[in-house]
Write a protein that holds these residues in place. Structure first.
Motif, PDB file in Angstrom:
ATOM      1  N   ALA A 198      42.607  46.753  31.767  1.00 51.13           N
ATOM      2  CA  ALA A 198      41.871  47.700  32.623  1.00 51.13           C
ATOM      3  C   ALA A 198      42.747  48.006  33.819  1.00 51.13           C
ATOM      4  N   VAL A 199      42.483  49.133  34.471  1.00 47.36           N
ATOM      5  CA  VAL A 199      43.252  49.460  35.678  1.00 47.36           C
ATOM      6  C   VAL A 199      42.299  49.796  36.818  1.00 47.36           C
ATOM      7  N   GLY A 200      42.797  49.584  38.038  1.00 45.81           N
ATOM      8  CA  GLY A 200      42.055  50.013  39.226  1.00 45.81           C
ATOM      9  C   GLY A 200      41.423  48.869  39.982  1.00 45.81           C
ATOM     10  N   GLY A 201      40.958  49.217  41.179  1.00 48.04           N
ATOM     11  CA  GLY A 201      40.304  48.236  42.030  1.00 48.04           C
ATOM     12  C   GLY A 201      40.367  48.707  43.476  1.00 48.04           C
ATOM     13  N   PRO A 202      39.520  48.143  44.336  1.00 41.11           N
ATOM     14  CA  PRO A 202      39.412  48.625  45.716  1.00 41.11           C
ATOM     15  C   PRO A 202      40.727  48.565  46.496  1.00 41.11           C
ATOM     16  N   HIS A 241      35.103  48.895  29.272  1.00 40.13           N
ATOM     17  CA  HIS A 241      34.819  48.528  30.675  1.00 40.13           C
ATOM     18  C   HIS A 241      36.038  48.682  31.577  1.00 40.13           C
ATOM     19  N   GLY A 242      35.795  48.643  32.884  1.00 36.01           N
ATOM     20  CA  GLY A 242      36.865  48.730  33.865  1.00 36.01           C
ATOM     21  C   GLY A 242      37.349  47.359  34.299  1.00 36.01           C
ATOM     22  N   SER A 243      37.911  47.300  35.504  1.00 37.00           N
ATOM     23  CA  SER A 243      38.569  46.080  35.967  1.00 37.00           C
ATOM     24  C   SER A 243      37.606  45.090  36.622  1.00 37.00           C
ATOM     25  N   ALA A 244      36.333  45.471  36.735  1.00 31.30           N
ATOM     26  CA  ALA A 244      35.275  44.583  37.251  1.00 31.30           C
ATOM     27  C   ALA A 244      35.729  43.742  38.446  1.00 31.30           C
ATOM     28  N   PRO A 245      36.098  44.384  39.563  1.00 33.03           N
ATOM     29  CA  PRO A 245      36.625  43.623  40.711  1.00 33.03           C
ATOM     30  C   PRO A 245      35.646  42.557  41.212  1.00 33.03           C
ATOM     31  N   ASP A 246      34.345  42.785  40.990  1.00 33.81           N
ATOM     32  CA  ASP A 246      33.336  41.830  41.492  1.00 33.81           C
ATOM     33  C   ASP A 246      33.448  40.459  40.835  1.00 33.81           C
ATOM     34  N   ILE A 247      33.994  40.398  39.618  1.00 37.58           N
ATOM     35  CA  ILE A 247      34.094  39.084  38.953  1.00 37.58           C
ATOM     36  C   ILE A 247      35.543  38.716  38.614  1.00 37.58           C
ATOM     37  N   ALA A 269      34.533  36.879  33.101  1.00 38.87           N
ATOM     38  CA  ALA A 269      34.431  38.121  32.316  1.00 38.87           C
ATOM     39  C   ALA A 269      34.240  37.847  30.831  1.00 38.87           C
ATOM     40  N   ASN A 270      33.549  38.746  30.187  1.00 38.05           N
ATOM     41  CA  ASN A 270      33.365  38.684  28.739  1.00 38.05           C
ATOM     42  C   ASN A 270      34.631  39.244  28.062  1.00 38.05           C
ATOM     43  N   PRO A 271      35.331  38.441  27.270  1.00 31.88           N
ATOM     44  CA  PRO A 271      36.569  38.932  26.642  1.00 31.88           C
ATOM     45  C   PRO A 271      36.329  39.602  25.284  1.00 31.88           C
TER      46      PRO A 271
HETATM   47  P1  NAD Z   1      33.488  48.200  35.544  1.00 33.04           P
HETATM   48  O1  NAD Z   1      33.367  48.456  34.101  1.00 33.04           O
HETATM   49  O2  NAD Z   1      34.741  47.583  36.015  1.00 33.04           O
HETATM   50  O3  NAD Z   1      32.261  47.259  36.019  1.00 33.04           O
HETATM   51  C1  NAD Z   1      30.893  47.676  35.955  1.00 33.04           C
HETATM   52  C2  NAD Z   1      29.990  46.420  35.961  1.00 33.04           C
HETATM   53  O4  NAD Z   1      30.073  45.788  34.687  1.00 33.04           O
HETATM   54  C3  NAD Z   1      30.416  45.367  36.986  1.00 33.04           C
HETATM   55  O5  NAD Z   1      29.273  44.745  37.493  1.00 33.04           O
HETATM   56  C4  NAD Z   1      31.229  44.383  36.173  1.00 33.04           C
HETATM   57  O6  NAD Z   1      31.207  43.061  36.689  1.00 33.04           O
HETATM   58  C5  NAD Z   1      30.556  44.462  34.810  1.00 33.04           C
HETATM   59  N1  NAD Z   1      31.527  44.220  33.739  1.00 33.04           N
HETATM   60  C6  NAD Z   1      32.476  45.083  33.292  1.00 33.04           C
HETATM   61  N2  NAD Z   1      33.199  44.520  32.331  1.00 33.04           N
HETATM   62  C7  NAD Z   1      32.710  43.290  32.143  1.00 33.04           C
HETATM   63  C8  NAD Z   1      33.076  42.205  31.282  1.00 33.04           C
HETATM   64  N3  NAD Z   1      34.074  42.291  30.408  1.00 33.04           N
HETATM   65  N4  NAD Z   1      32.377  41.053  31.390  1.00 33.04           N
HETATM   66  C9  NAD Z   1      31.355  40.944  32.252  1.00 33.04           C
HETATM   67  N5  NAD Z   1      30.971  41.924  33.092  1.00 33.04           N
HETATM   68  C10 NAD Z   1      31.642  43.092  33.030  1.00 33.04           C
HETATM   69  O7  NAD Z   1      33.235  49.602  36.285  1.00 33.04           O
HETATM   70  P2  NAD Z   1      33.313  49.973  37.835  1.00 33.04           P
HETATM   71  O8  NAD Z   1      32.750  48.854  38.658  1.00 33.04           O
HETATM   72  O9  NAD Z   1      32.718  51.310  37.934  1.00 33.04           O
HETATM   73  O10 NAD Z   1      34.863  50.109  38.156  1.00 33.04           O
HETATM   74  C11 NAD Z   1      35.676  49.085  38.706  1.00 33.04           C
HETATM   75  C12 NAD Z   1      37.120  49.536  38.695  1.00 33.04           C
HETATM   76  O11 NAD Z   1      37.542  49.738  37.335  1.00 33.04           O
HETATM   77  C13 NAD Z   1      37.347  50.872  39.396  1.00 33.04           C
HETATM   78  O12 NAD Z   1      38.577  50.801  40.083  1.00 33.04           O
HETATM   79  C14 NAD Z   1      37.420  51.877  38.263  1.00 33.04           C
HETATM   80  O13 NAD Z   1      38.202  52.993  38.592  1.00 33.04           O
HETATM   81  C15 NAD Z   1      38.096  51.039  37.192  1.00 33.04           C
HETATM   82  N6  NAD Z   1      37.811  51.492  35.801  1.00 33.04           N
HETATM   83  C16 NAD Z   1      38.855  51.393  34.940  1.00 33.04           C
HETATM   84  C17 NAD Z   1      38.663  51.731  33.620  1.00 33.04           C
HETATM   85  C18 NAD Z   1      39.813  51.556  32.667  1.00 33.04           C
HETATM   86  O14 NAD Z   1      40.763  50.880  32.994  1.00 33.04           O
HETATM   87  N7  NAD Z   1      39.761  52.129  31.488  1.00 33.04           N
HETATM   88  C19 NAD Z   1      37.407  52.156  33.161  1.00 33.04           C
HETATM   89  C20 NAD Z   1      36.352  52.213  34.076  1.00 33.04           C
HETATM   90  C21 NAD Z   1      36.559  51.869  35.397  1.00 33.04           C
END
Ligand code: NAD
Length: 369
Positions: A75-79, A289-295, A301-303
Protein backbone atom coordinates in the motif's frame (compact mmCIF):
# COMPACT_ATOMS: atom_id res chain seq x y z
CA UNK A 1 11.28 -27.26 -12.31
CA UNK A 2 10.85 -23.87 -13.98
CA UNK A 3 12.52 -21.09 -12.08
CA UNK A 4 11.66 -18.27 -14.44
CA UNK A 5 8.95 -16.74 -12.31
CA UNK A 6 10.16 -13.25 -11.53
CA UNK A 7 8.30 -11.45 -8.75
CA UNK A 8 8.90 -7.88 -7.62
CA UNK A 9 7.71 -7.04 -4.11
CA UNK A 10 6.84 -3.38 -3.50
CA UNK A 11 5.66 -3.35 0.14
CA UNK A 12 5.30 0.45 0.31
CA UNK A 13 4.01 2.35 3.33
CA UNK A 14 2.09 1.86 6.58
CA UNK A 15 0.83 -1.71 6.96
CA UNK A 16 2.09 -2.51 3.43
CA UNK A 17 5.37 -4.11 4.61
CA UNK A 18 3.63 -6.04 7.42
CA UNK A 19 1.02 -7.67 5.17
CA UNK A 20 3.36 -8.19 2.21
CA UNK A 21 5.79 -10.01 4.51
CA UNK A 22 3.11 -12.63 5.25
CA UNK A 23 2.45 -13.15 1.52
CA UNK A 24 6.22 -13.44 0.96
CA UNK A 25 6.28 -16.25 3.55
CA UNK A 26 3.84 -18.18 1.34
CA UNK A 27 6.16 -17.70 -1.66
CA UNK A 28 9.11 -18.90 0.46
CA UNK A 29 7.06 -21.91 1.54
CA UNK A 30 6.43 -22.98 -2.08
CA UNK A 31 10.10 -22.45 -2.84
CA UNK A 32 11.32 -24.41 0.18
CA UNK A 33 8.93 -27.28 -0.41
CA UNK A 34 10.11 -27.32 -4.05
CA UNK A 35 6.53 -26.91 -5.23
CA UNK A 36 7.61 -24.01 -7.42
CA UNK A 37 10.57 -21.70 -7.49
CA UNK A 38 10.53 -17.95 -7.78
CA UNK A 39 13.07 -15.20 -8.25
CA UNK A 40 12.00 -12.52 -5.79
CA UNK A 41 13.26 -8.94 -5.75
CA UNK A 42 12.15 -6.09 -3.56
CA UNK A 43 12.12 -2.32 -3.99
CA UNK A 44 10.54 0.83 -2.60
CA UNK A 45 7.39 2.66 -3.65
CA UNK A 46 5.41 5.53 -2.14
CA UNK A 47 6.39 7.60 0.88
CA UNK A 48 9.30 5.36 1.86
CA UNK A 49 10.74 5.76 -1.65
CA UNK A 50 10.37 9.53 -1.36
CA UNK A 51 12.14 9.52 2.03
CA UNK A 52 15.06 7.54 0.62
CA UNK A 53 15.31 8.84 -2.95
CA UNK A 54 13.21 12.01 -3.17
CA UNK A 55 10.75 10.36 -5.59
CA UNK A 56 7.82 7.95 -4.99
CA UNK A 57 9.21 5.56 -7.61
CA UNK A 58 12.79 5.48 -8.89
CA UNK A 59 13.58 4.66 -12.52
CA UNK A 60 15.31 1.52 -11.28
CA UNK A 61 12.17 0.36 -9.46
CA UNK A 62 10.06 1.14 -12.53
CA UNK A 63 12.43 -0.90 -14.68
CA UNK A 64 12.35 -3.78 -12.19
CA UNK A 65 8.53 -3.74 -12.38
CA UNK A 66 8.63 -3.86 -16.18
CA UNK A 67 11.16 -6.71 -16.07
CA UNK A 68 9.16 -8.77 -13.57
CA UNK A 69 6.47 -11.28 -14.51
CA UNK A 70 4.35 -10.02 -11.66
CA UNK A 71 4.44 -7.26 -9.04
CA UNK A 72 3.00 -7.62 -5.55
CA UNK A 73 2.33 -4.22 -4.00
CA UNK A 74 1.42 -3.50 -0.37
CA UNK A 75 0.00 0.00 0.00
CA UNK A 76 1.14 3.59 -0.40
CA UNK A 77 0.47 6.84 1.43
CA UNK A 78 0.03 8.20 4.89
CA UNK A 79 -0.27 11.50 6.79
CA UNK A 80 3.51 12.01 6.84
CA UNK A 81 3.46 12.65 3.08
CA UNK A 82 0.07 14.36 2.70
CA UNK A 83 1.54 17.81 2.11
CA UNK A 84 4.11 16.90 -0.52
CA UNK A 85 3.82 18.56 -3.95
CA UNK A 86 1.51 16.63 -6.31
CA UNK A 87 4.33 15.03 -8.36
CA UNK A 88 6.03 13.61 -5.28
CA UNK A 89 2.98 12.23 -3.49
CA UNK A 90 3.15 8.49 -2.70
CA UNK A 91 0.11 7.79 -4.94
CA UNK A 92 2.07 9.06 -7.95
CA UNK A 93 4.35 6.04 -7.61
CA UNK A 94 1.40 3.66 -7.91
CA UNK A 95 -0.17 5.63 -10.76
CA UNK A 96 3.13 5.61 -12.66
CA UNK A 97 3.32 1.82 -12.28
CA UNK A 98 -0.22 1.38 -13.57
CA UNK A 99 0.41 3.76 -16.48
CA UNK A 100 3.82 2.50 -17.62
CA UNK A 101 2.81 -1.14 -17.25
CA UNK A 102 -0.32 -0.27 -19.28
CA UNK A 103 -2.62 -2.09 -16.90
CA UNK A 104 -6.03 -1.73 -18.51
CA UNK A 105 -8.01 -4.50 -16.81
CA UNK A 106 -8.71 -4.42 -13.09
CA UNK A 107 -9.94 -7.66 -11.53
CA UNK A 108 -11.80 -7.44 -8.24
CA UNK A 109 -13.16 -10.72 -6.89
CA UNK A 110 -15.97 -10.72 -4.34
CA UNK A 111 -15.68 -14.03 -2.53
CA UNK A 112 -17.38 -14.85 0.76
CA UNK A 113 -15.58 -17.30 3.02
CA UNK A 114 -18.17 -19.37 4.83
CA UNK A 115 -16.68 -18.52 8.22
CA UNK A 116 -17.21 -14.81 7.49
CA UNK A 117 -20.70 -14.92 5.95
CA UNK A 118 -22.09 -13.27 9.09
CA UNK A 119 -19.63 -10.36 8.79
CA UNK A 120 -21.51 -8.98 5.77
CA UNK A 121 -24.14 -6.31 6.31
CA UNK A 122 -26.43 -8.41 4.11
CA UNK A 123 -28.21 -11.55 5.28
CA UNK A 124 -26.17 -14.75 5.37
CA UNK A 125 -28.40 -16.48 2.80
CA UNK A 126 -27.81 -13.63 0.30
CA UNK A 127 -24.00 -13.76 0.49
CA UNK A 128 -23.01 -17.26 1.69
CA UNK A 129 -21.20 -19.03 -1.14
CA UNK A 130 -20.76 -15.83 -3.19
CA UNK A 131 -17.93 -16.14 -5.73
CA UNK A 132 -17.95 -13.50 -8.44
CA UNK A 133 -15.46 -11.15 -10.07
CA UNK A 134 -15.71 -7.71 -11.60
CA UNK A 135 -13.47 -6.81 -14.53
CA UNK A 136 -13.21 -3.03 -14.73
CA UNK A 137 -11.69 -1.13 -17.64
CA UNK A 138 -8.97 0.93 -15.99
CA UNK A 139 -7.29 3.30 -18.41
CA UNK A 140 -10.09 4.77 -20.55
CA UNK A 141 -13.55 6.26 -20.24
CA UNK A 142 -14.68 9.35 -18.42
CA UNK A 143 -11.69 9.59 -16.03
CA UNK A 144 -9.36 10.22 -18.97
CA UNK A 145 -11.59 11.48 -21.83
CA UNK A 146 -11.10 14.89 -23.47
CA UNK A 147 -12.37 17.57 -23.38
CA UNK A 148 -12.35 17.94 -19.63
CA UNK A 149 -12.10 20.87 -17.27
CA UNK A 150 -13.98 23.73 -15.67
CA UNK A 151 -14.70 26.89 -17.67
CA UNK A 152 -16.37 30.19 -16.84
CA UNK A 153 -19.50 31.05 -18.79
CA UNK A 154 -20.24 34.55 -20.16
CA UNK A 155 -22.84 35.16 -17.43
CA UNK A 156 -20.29 34.37 -14.69
CA UNK A 157 -21.54 30.86 -13.99
CA UNK A 158 -19.17 27.94 -14.50
CA UNK A 159 -19.31 24.66 -16.40
CA UNK A 160 -17.57 21.39 -15.54
CA UNK A 161 -16.95 18.90 -18.34
CA UNK A 162 -15.81 15.29 -18.49
CA UNK A 163 -16.06 13.11 -21.54
CA UNK A 164 -17.03 9.46 -21.62
CA UNK A 165 -15.22 8.01 -24.61
CA UNK A 166 -14.35 4.44 -25.67
CA UNK A 167 -12.85 3.00 -28.84
CA UNK A 168 -13.36 -0.47 -30.29
CA UNK A 169 -9.84 -1.53 -29.27
CA UNK A 170 -10.28 -0.43 -25.67
CA UNK A 171 -13.57 -2.32 -25.35
CA UNK A 172 -12.39 -5.47 -27.10
CA UNK A 173 -9.16 -5.88 -25.11
CA UNK A 174 -10.85 -5.67 -21.71
CA UNK A 175 -13.79 -7.82 -22.86
CA UNK A 176 -11.29 -10.42 -24.04
CA UNK A 177 -9.71 -10.57 -20.56
CA UNK A 178 -13.20 -11.06 -19.08
CA UNK A 179 -14.18 -13.79 -21.55
CA UNK A 180 -10.92 -15.66 -20.93
CA UNK A 181 -11.56 -15.41 -17.21
CA UNK A 182 -15.13 -16.65 -17.55
CA UNK A 183 -13.89 -19.66 -19.48
CA UNK A 184 -11.80 -20.65 -16.45
CA UNK A 185 -14.74 -20.07 -14.07
CA UNK A 186 -18.49 -20.47 -14.49
CA UNK A 187 -18.54 -19.51 -18.20
CA UNK A 188 -21.00 -16.67 -17.65
CA UNK A 189 -20.43 -12.99 -18.38
CA UNK A 190 -22.65 -10.03 -17.69
CA UNK A 191 -21.61 -6.92 -19.64
CA UNK A 192 -22.71 -3.72 -17.92
CA UNK A 193 -23.23 -0.24 -19.42
CA UNK A 194 -26.02 2.26 -19.99
CA UNK A 195 -26.77 1.68 -23.65
CA UNK A 196 -30.25 3.09 -23.04
CA UNK A 197 -28.91 6.63 -22.58
CA UNK A 198 -25.22 6.69 -23.67
CA UNK A 199 -23.72 6.19 -27.14
CA UNK A 200 -20.50 4.88 -25.59
CA UNK A 201 -22.72 2.25 -23.95
CA UNK A 202 -24.29 1.35 -27.31
CA UNK A 203 -20.81 0.87 -28.78
CA UNK A 204 -19.73 -1.13 -25.72
CA UNK A 205 -22.70 -3.48 -26.09
CA UNK A 206 -22.21 -3.92 -29.85
CA UNK A 207 -18.48 -4.64 -29.59
CA UNK A 208 -18.86 -7.12 -26.72
CA UNK A 209 -21.66 -8.88 -28.62
CA UNK A 210 -19.51 -9.06 -31.78
CA UNK A 211 -16.50 -10.46 -29.92
CA UNK A 212 -18.70 -13.01 -28.19
CA UNK A 213 -20.14 -14.28 -31.48
CA UNK A 214 -16.73 -14.40 -33.15
CA UNK A 215 -14.63 -16.04 -30.44
CA UNK A 216 -16.44 -16.89 -27.23
CA UNK A 217 -19.77 -18.49 -28.14
CA UNK A 218 -19.09 -21.17 -25.49
CA UNK A 219 -19.48 -18.49 -22.77
CA UNK A 220 -22.97 -17.29 -21.86
CA UNK A 221 -23.26 -13.52 -22.41
CA UNK A 222 -25.94 -11.28 -20.91
CA UNK A 223 -26.20 -7.48 -20.78
CA UNK A 224 -27.40 -5.28 -17.96
CA UNK A 225 -27.78 -1.55 -17.37
CA UNK A 226 -25.47 -0.26 -14.64
CA UNK A 227 -28.26 1.04 -12.40
CA UNK A 228 -30.01 -2.33 -12.47
CA UNK A 229 -26.66 -4.04 -11.80
CA UNK A 230 -26.21 -1.96 -8.62
CA UNK A 231 -29.64 -3.18 -7.46
CA UNK A 232 -28.99 -6.79 -8.43
CA UNK A 233 -25.65 -6.81 -6.57
CA UNK A 234 -27.40 -6.22 -3.27
CA UNK A 235 -30.59 -8.14 -4.14
CA UNK A 236 -29.10 -11.36 -5.47
CA UNK A 237 -25.32 -11.16 -6.01
CA UNK A 238 -24.99 -14.91 -6.54
CA UNK A 239 -26.58 -14.57 -10.00
CA UNK A 240 -23.22 -13.22 -11.26
CA UNK A 241 -20.06 -15.02 -12.33
CA UNK A 242 -18.02 -12.41 -14.25
CA UNK A 243 -19.11 -8.80 -14.73
CA UNK A 244 -17.28 -6.69 -17.30
CA UNK A 245 -17.79 -2.96 -17.29
CA UNK A 246 -16.22 0.42 -17.95
CA UNK A 247 -14.00 2.52 -15.70
CA UNK A 248 -16.67 4.66 -14.02
CA UNK A 249 -19.31 1.97 -13.47
CA UNK A 250 -16.59 -0.51 -12.48
CA UNK A 251 -15.25 1.88 -9.85
CA UNK A 252 -18.63 2.08 -8.17
CA UNK A 253 -19.88 -1.47 -8.69
CA UNK A 254 -16.63 -3.09 -7.51
CA UNK A 255 -16.76 -1.19 -4.21
CA UNK A 256 -20.39 -2.20 -3.83
CA UNK A 257 -19.54 -5.86 -4.50
CA UNK A 258 -16.54 -5.67 -2.15
CA UNK A 259 -18.71 -4.71 0.78
CA UNK A 260 -20.86 -7.81 0.30
CA UNK A 261 -17.91 -9.72 1.69
CA UNK A 262 -17.28 -7.91 4.98
CA UNK A 263 -13.86 -6.38 5.55
CA UNK A 264 -11.37 -4.37 3.51
CA UNK A 265 -8.66 -6.57 5.01
CA UNK A 266 -9.96 -9.53 2.98
CA UNK A 267 -10.05 -8.05 -0.51
CA UNK A 268 -7.41 -8.82 -3.16
CA UNK A 269 -7.12 -7.34 -6.64
CA UNK A 270 -5.19 -7.76 -9.87
CA UNK A 271 -4.50 -5.31 -12.68
CA UNK A 272 -3.48 -6.80 -16.00
CA UNK A 273 -1.90 -5.38 -19.16
CA UNK A 274 -1.66 -6.59 -22.74
CA UNK A 275 -0.37 -10.10 -23.44
CA UNK A 276 3.14 -10.34 -24.93
CA UNK A 277 4.09 -12.78 -27.72
CA UNK A 278 4.39 -15.61 -25.22
CA UNK A 279 0.90 -14.86 -23.87
CA UNK A 280 2.17 -13.39 -20.59
CA UNK A 281 0.59 -10.20 -19.33
CA UNK A 282 2.18 -7.45 -17.26
CA UNK A 283 0.47 -7.71 -13.92
CA UNK A 284 0.24 -5.94 -10.59
CA UNK A 285 -1.42 -7.55 -7.60
CA UNK A 286 -2.41 -5.59 -4.50
CA UNK A 287 -4.84 -5.60 -1.61
CA UNK A 288 -7.76 -3.21 -2.10
CA UNK A 289 -7.08 -1.57 1.28
CA UNK A 290 -4.73 1.35 1.87
CA UNK A 291 -1.82 1.83 4.25
CA UNK A 292 -4.03 1.98 7.38
CA UNK A 293 -1.84 4.48 9.28
CA UNK A 294 -4.03 4.05 12.38
CA UNK A 295 -2.77 0.49 12.92
CA UNK A 296 0.58 0.57 11.05
CA UNK A 297 3.61 -0.90 12.81
CA UNK A 298 1.49 -2.58 15.49
CA UNK A 299 1.29 -6.09 14.05
CA UNK A 300 -2.52 -5.74 13.97
CA UNK A 301 -3.27 -5.64 10.23
CA UNK A 302 -5.09 -8.44 8.46
CA UNK A 303 -2.63 -9.94 5.92
CA UNK A 304 -5.25 -12.06 4.12
CA UNK A 305 -5.94 -9.53 1.32
CA UNK A 306 -2.23 -9.61 0.50
CA UNK A 307 -2.06 -13.41 0.73
CA UNK A 308 -5.16 -13.69 -1.49
CA UNK A 309 -3.57 -11.23 -3.96
CA UNK A 310 -0.65 -13.65 -4.13
CA UNK A 311 -3.12 -16.48 -4.86
CA UNK A 312 -4.43 -14.38 -7.77
CA UNK A 313 -0.84 -13.98 -8.98
CA UNK A 314 -0.31 -17.75 -8.93
CA UNK A 315 -3.54 -18.20 -10.92
CA UNK A 316 -3.30 -15.42 -13.50
CA UNK A 317 0.43 -14.81 -13.97
CA UNK A 318 1.82 -18.29 -13.45
CA UNK A 319 -1.08 -20.57 -14.42
CA UNK A 320 -0.74 -22.33 -11.07
CA UNK A 321 -4.43 -22.98 -10.44
CA UNK A 322 -3.84 -25.86 -8.00
CA UNK A 323 -1.44 -23.82 -5.86
CA UNK A 324 -3.78 -20.80 -5.97
CA UNK A 325 -6.62 -23.00 -4.72
CA UNK A 326 -4.34 -24.42 -2.03
CA UNK A 327 -3.62 -20.93 -0.69
CA UNK A 328 -7.33 -20.01 -0.75
CA UNK A 329 -8.24 -23.25 1.02
CA UNK A 330 -5.55 -22.60 3.65
CA UNK A 331 -7.10 -19.16 4.27
CA UNK A 332 -10.59 -20.69 4.49
CA UNK A 333 -9.36 -23.30 6.97
CA UNK A 334 -7.56 -20.75 9.12
CA UNK A 335 -10.78 -18.70 9.28
CA UNK A 336 -12.90 -21.78 9.98
CA UNK A 337 -10.49 -22.58 12.82
CA UNK A 338 -11.32 -19.21 14.40
CA UNK A 339 -8.28 -17.18 13.29
CA UNK A 340 -9.33 -13.53 13.36
CA UNK A 341 -7.47 -10.24 13.18
CA UNK A 342 -9.30 -7.31 14.78
CA UNK A 343 -11.06 -6.18 11.60
CA UNK A 344 -12.91 -9.50 11.13
CA UNK A 345 -13.37 -10.55 14.77
CA UNK A 346 -16.94 -10.72 15.93
CA UNK A 347 -17.91 -9.97 19.53
CA UNK A 348 -16.41 -12.47 21.97
CA UNK A 349 -13.78 -13.79 19.55
CA UNK A 350 -10.10 -13.54 20.39
CA UNK A 351 -7.94 -11.47 18.06
CA UNK A 352 -4.59 -12.52 16.70
CA UNK A 353 -1.71 -10.53 15.23
CA UNK A 354 -0.63 -10.12 11.61
CA UNK A 355 2.22 -12.61 12.03
CA UNK A 356 0.02 -15.08 13.91
CA UNK A 357 -2.47 -14.99 11.02
CA UNK A 358 0.46 -15.71 8.68
CA UNK A 359 1.45 -18.63 10.95
CA UNK A 360 -2.08 -20.04 10.82
CA UNK A 361 -2.27 -19.87 7.03
CA UNK A 362 1.14 -21.51 6.66
CA UNK A 363 0.15 -24.18 9.17
CA UNK A 364 -2.98 -25.00 7.15
CA UNK A 365 -0.97 -24.95 3.93
CA UNK A 366 1.38 -27.54 5.38
CA UNK A 367 -1.53 -29.76 6.38
CA UNK A 368 -3.14 -29.46 2.93
CA UNK A 369 -0.03 -29.88 0.77
P1 NAD B 1 -7.31 2.34 4.49
O1 NAD B 1 -7.77 1.24 3.63
O2 NAD B 1 -5.86 2.47 4.69
O3 NAD B 1 -7.99 2.19 5.95
C1 NAD B 1 -9.41 2.28 6.16
C2 NAD B 1 -9.76 1.59 7.49
O4 NAD B 1 -9.68 0.18 7.31
C3 NAD B 1 -8.80 1.93 8.63
O5 NAD B 1 -9.52 1.98 9.83
C4 NAD B 1 -7.84 0.76 8.65
O6 NAD B 1 -7.28 0.50 9.93
C5 NAD B 1 -8.72 -0.39 8.19
N1 NAD B 1 -7.94 -1.38 7.45
C6 NAD B 1 -7.47 -1.26 6.18
N2 NAD B 1 -6.77 -2.34 5.84
C7 NAD B 1 -6.79 -3.17 6.89
C8 NAD B 1 -6.21 -4.45 7.14
N3 NAD B 1 -5.49 -5.10 6.23
N4 NAD B 1 -6.40 -5.00 8.36
C9 NAD B 1 -7.14 -4.37 9.29
N5 NAD B 1 -7.70 -3.16 9.11
C10 NAD B 1 -7.54 -2.57 7.91
O7 NAD B 1 -7.93 3.69 3.89
P2 NAD B 1 -7.72 5.20 4.34
O8 NAD B 1 -7.68 5.29 5.84
O9 NAD B 1 -8.75 5.96 3.61
O10 NAD B 1 -6.31 5.62 3.76
C11 NAD B 1 -5.09 5.60 4.49
C12 NAD B 1 -3.94 5.89 3.55
O11 NAD B 1 -3.87 4.86 2.54
C13 NAD B 1 -4.11 7.20 2.78
O12 NAD B 1 -2.84 7.81 2.67
C14 NAD B 1 -4.61 6.77 1.41
O13 NAD B 1 -4.26 7.67 0.40
C15 NAD B 1 -3.88 5.45 1.25
N6 NAD B 1 -4.55 4.49 0.33
C16 NAD B 1 -3.71 3.76 -0.45
C17 NAD B 1 -4.25 2.80 -1.28
C18 NAD B 1 -3.30 1.96 -2.09
O14 NAD B 1 -2.13 1.93 -1.80
N7 NAD B 1 -3.77 1.25 -3.09
C19 NAD B 1 -5.63 2.57 -1.32
C20 NAD B 1 -6.45 3.33 -0.48
C21 NAD B 1 -5.90 4.28 0.35
Amino acid sequence: MASNRKILLLPGDGIGPEVTRQAARVIEYFDKRRIASFEVKEDLVGGVAFDRHGTPLTEAAMKAALDADAVLLGAVGGPKWDNLPFAQKPERGLLRLRKDMELFANLRPAFVFDALADASTLKREVVAGLDMIIVRELTGGIYFGEPRGISTLPGGGRRGINTQVYTTDEIVRVARVAFELARKRGKRICSVEKANVMESGVLWREEVTKLHAAEYADVQLTHMYADNCAMQLVRNPKQFDVIVTDNLFGDILSDCAAMLTGSLGMLPSASLGAADKGGRRKALYEPVHGSAPDIAGKNLANPLASILSLAMMLRYSFDMEDEAKLVEQAVAKALAGGARTGDIAQAGMSRISTTAMGDRVLGELQKLA
